[in-house]
Motif scaffolding. Structure first.
Motif, PDB file in Angstrom:
ATOM      1  N   GLU A   1      16.109  21.405 -49.744  1.00 56.27           N
ATOM      2  CA  GLU A   1      14.656  20.323 -49.907  1.00 56.27           C
ATOM      3  C   GLU A   1      13.523  21.058 -49.343  1.00 56.27           C
ATOM      4  O   GLU A   1      12.537  20.626 -50.127  1.00 56.27           O
TER       5      GLU A   1
ATOM      6  N   SER B   1      13.267  12.900 -51.628  1.00 56.37           N
ATOM      7  CA  SER B   1      13.805  13.050 -50.373  1.00 56.37           C
ATOM      8  C   SER B   1      12.205  11.563 -49.413  1.00 56.37           C
ATOM      9  O   SER B   1      13.319  11.144 -48.855  1.00 56.37           O
TER      10      SER B   1
ATOM     11  N   ARG C   1      22.135  12.586 -39.758  1.00 55.71           N
ATOM     12  CA  ARG C   1      21.739  12.174 -40.828  1.00 55.71           C
ATOM     13  C   ARG C   1      19.921  11.389 -41.140  1.00 55.71           C
ATOM     14  O   ARG C   1      20.111  10.955 -40.094  1.00 55.71           O
TER      15      ARG C   1
ATOM     16  N   LYS D   1      18.858   4.853 -48.475  1.00 52.60           N
ATOM     17  CA  LYS D   1      20.342   5.292 -47.877  1.00 52.60           C
ATOM     18  C   LYS D   1      19.961   5.907 -46.640  1.00 52.60           C
ATOM     19  O   LYS D   1      19.271   7.104 -46.267  1.00 52.60           O
TER      20      LYS D   1
ATOM     21  N   GLU E   1      21.479   9.705 -45.345  1.00 52.89           N
ATOM     22  CA  GLU E   1      22.210  10.912 -46.191  1.00 52.89           C
ATOM     23  C   GLU E   1      22.677  11.767 -45.306  1.00 52.89           C
ATOM     24  O   GLU E   1      21.580  11.586 -44.221  1.00 52.89           O
ATOM     25  N   HIS E   2      23.441  12.843 -45.356  1.00 50.46           N
ATOM     26  CA  HIS E   2      23.863  13.748 -44.506  1.00 50.46           C
ATOM     27  C   HIS E   2      23.155  15.042 -44.297  1.00 50.46           C
ATOM     28  O   HIS E   2      22.953  15.542 -46.455  1.00 50.46           O
ATOM     29  N   MET E   3      21.981  15.707 -43.618  1.00 50.59           N
ATOM     30  CA  MET E   3      21.285  16.159 -43.384  1.00 50.59           C
ATOM     31  C   MET E   3      21.611  17.617 -43.018  1.00 50.59           C
ATOM     32  O   MET E   3      22.851  17.457 -41.989  1.00 50.59           O
TER      33      MET E   3
ATOM     34  N   ASN F   1      19.927  19.198 -47.862  1.00 45.53           N
ATOM     35  CA  ASN F   1      20.433  17.905 -48.193  1.00 45.53           C
ATOM     36  C   ASN F   1      22.213  18.584 -48.769  1.00 45.53           C
ATOM     37  O   ASN F   1      22.589  18.845 -49.583  1.00 45.53           O
TER      38      ASN F   1
ATOM     39  N   GLU G   1      24.647  15.725 -48.343  1.00 45.61           N
ATOM     40  CA  GLU G   1      25.005  14.601 -48.908  1.00 45.61           C
ATOM     41  C   GLU G   1      26.874  14.778 -49.561  1.00 45.61           C
ATOM     42  O   GLU G   1      27.996  14.156 -49.333  1.00 45.61           O
ATOM     43  N   GLN G   2      26.986  15.782 -50.745  1.00 49.86           N
ATOM     44  CA  GLN G   2      27.842  15.636 -51.463  1.00 49.86           C
ATOM     45  C   GLN G   2      29.102  16.400 -50.840  1.00 49.86           C
ATOM     46  O   GLN G   2      30.236  16.528 -50.673  1.00 49.86           O
TER      47      GLN G   2
ATOM     48  N   TYR H   1      29.531  16.512 -47.672  1.00 50.39           N
ATOM     49  CA  TYR H   1      30.144  15.230 -47.045  1.00 50.39           C
ATOM     50  C   TYR H   1      30.906  14.751 -47.551  1.00 50.39           C
ATOM     51  O   TYR H   1      32.099  14.680 -47.055  1.00 50.39           O
TER      52      TYR H   1
END
Length: 444
Positions: free
Chosen positions: A20, A42, A97, A103, A105-107, A126, A128-129, A131
């Protein structure tokens, strides 16, 4: 920025395409630059450069970090904390997070020392995918584990789950851990093999499912395991353990009602409690198993006794259809027996058919008789009546399929002939006694 860092900056720009953003931080003074190598939505509100990365990181974290993870992130960006972590490792990560466009999202921040030792590189990724994929894998694994421990036919726990459960209990017993007061209930479906043989396995499977439902409805707060084709184990604890007497009574009453009304599964059961000196769950299970087989025998005896009590009260004449069925079975029995006297009694009507040769040889009134057992007993030598009755009871009440005996019977001229008899009971598809018969061989 000095010329000596140009090569490093070029590397950072290249890496930024995969993140990111990347923070290039001067450890000594705290000044920093932010590099972005790809379009990002982001919308993390963080300045592109500044003079004090550590202060700005703590100040701006509240704008994009999830409240539950805020303390973790703020504490992670203290200069001394970063230096301490990097003194042990060349790099480390901080997962958290973030709130991105409303929203969660996991970072992940990846913090690395630069080769000159004067800077750090903080890469914001990032994940999120990643995770979501890991969560999906966990769910698949969890589902597989559940399926591996669940009986497919009934939905209760299976023998694999019981093995694991047993190991846990055995460890607690070996360790002398407190709080392992429990009881074990063994359950077995009566006449499942006969049901499968006469009505088919689909009907047998439904009997297993119905038995499982009945057991689970009685013991609602205890784990139920199907450990074999027709065997279930319930491990009682807590409230079910304290109400074990009433629950066992309920299970047996429902089972007995099903037997009488032929409206559901007949389940034999036995209960045993852990005792001082028990070294494993298997010892408790063995005691429960013995009591279950005693109950199984009681159920069979009860059914046979009731069948004979019904015979005493029979006033209705046998129907033509039942008489034809008796004749057909009698014919089949003669074929199988291959000789000797034959008799077969329909217990629903206490109506028998006897070999013509037997009625002729002993002067019985007819080859068809009501209450023939009482009539025939009058022909037996008085000294042998007890032997005869014991043998009959062994077949009817003790579950012995065939009982060979010998006794003397009186002929019309008053003489006695020695007879060798094998008695047996034939049950219907529900396991209820329906016919009582025998093969009698005279001693020539």
């Amino acid at each position: 920025m000095s010329e000596e860092n140009n090569d490093l900056i070029q590397i950072v720009f290249t890496l930024a395409k995969h993140f990111e953003c990347i923070y290039f931080v001067d450890l000594t003074h705290g000044n920093y630059f932010v590099f972005t190598g790809k379009d990002t939505d982001s919308n993390l509100d963080f300045p592109s450069e500044g003079k004090d990365f550590f202060a700005d990181a703590a100040k701006n974290a509240g704008k994009y970090v999830h409240p539950s993870d805020l303390d973790i992130v703020v504490n992670a960006y203290v200069r001394e904390t970063i230096l301490a972590n990097l003194s042990e490792n060349d790099s480390y990560t901080i997962p958290f997070r973030a709130i991105v466009n409303g929203k969660v999202e996991h970072m992940r921040h990846v913090i690395t020392k630069s080769y000159d030792g004067k800077h750090i590189v903080c890469c914001l990724e990032n994940i999120e995918q990643e995770y979501l994929e890991k969560e999906e894998q966990k769910n698949h694994l969890r589902s597989a584990n559940i399926l591996a421990r669940r009986d497919e036919l009934t939905g209760v726990k299976n023998s694999n789950a019981f093995q694991e459960y047993s190991e846990e209990i055995n460890k607690r017993i070996r360790d002398g851990a407190g709080g392992h007061e429990f009881g074990v209930v063994m359950c077995d479906i009566n006449n499942l093999k006969q049901i499968n043989d006469t009505r088919g396995h689909n009907y047998g499977d439904e009997a297993i499912r119905a038995a499982s439902r009945m057991i689970c409805e009685v013991f609602q707060h205890s784990p139920v395991f199907r450990i074999g084709g027709d065997e279930f184990v319930v491990v009682l604890s807590g409230n079910d353990f304290h109400q074990k007497e009433s629950l066992m009574k309920k299970l047996r009453e429902e089972s007995d009602a099903n037997r009488k009304l032929r409206s559901g599964p007949v389940v034999a059961s036995g209960i045993a409690l852990i005792e001082k000196g028990d070294r494993s769950l298997a010892e408790v299970l063995e005691r429960a198993d013995k009591l279950m087989y005693e109950n199984k025998k009681e159920l069979k005896v009860k059914g046979t006794v009731e069948a004979f009590e019904n015979m005493e009260r029979i006033s209705e004449a046998i129907s033509d259809e039942r008489k034809r069925l008796l004749d057909a079975m009698f014919g089949a029995l003669i074929t199988v027996a291959g000789g000797g006297y034959i008799y077969l009694n329909d217990m629903r009507y206490d109506f028998s058919r006897w070999s013509v040769s037997l009625t002729d040889d002993f002067g019985l009134e007819s080859e068809y008789m009501y209450h023939a057992d009482r009539i025939w007993q009058d022909y037996i030598h008085p000294d042998d009546v007890e032997v005869y009755r014991d043998a009959v009871n062994s077949v009817l009440f003790d579950g012995i399929e065939i009982k060979p005996i010998s006794y003397r019977a009186r002929k019309p001229d008053g003489s006695y002939v020695l007879l060798y008899t094998r008695g047996f009971v034939l049950s219907d598809s529900n396991g209820e006694p329906e016919y009582f018969g025998g093969i009698i061989i005279p001693d020539e």
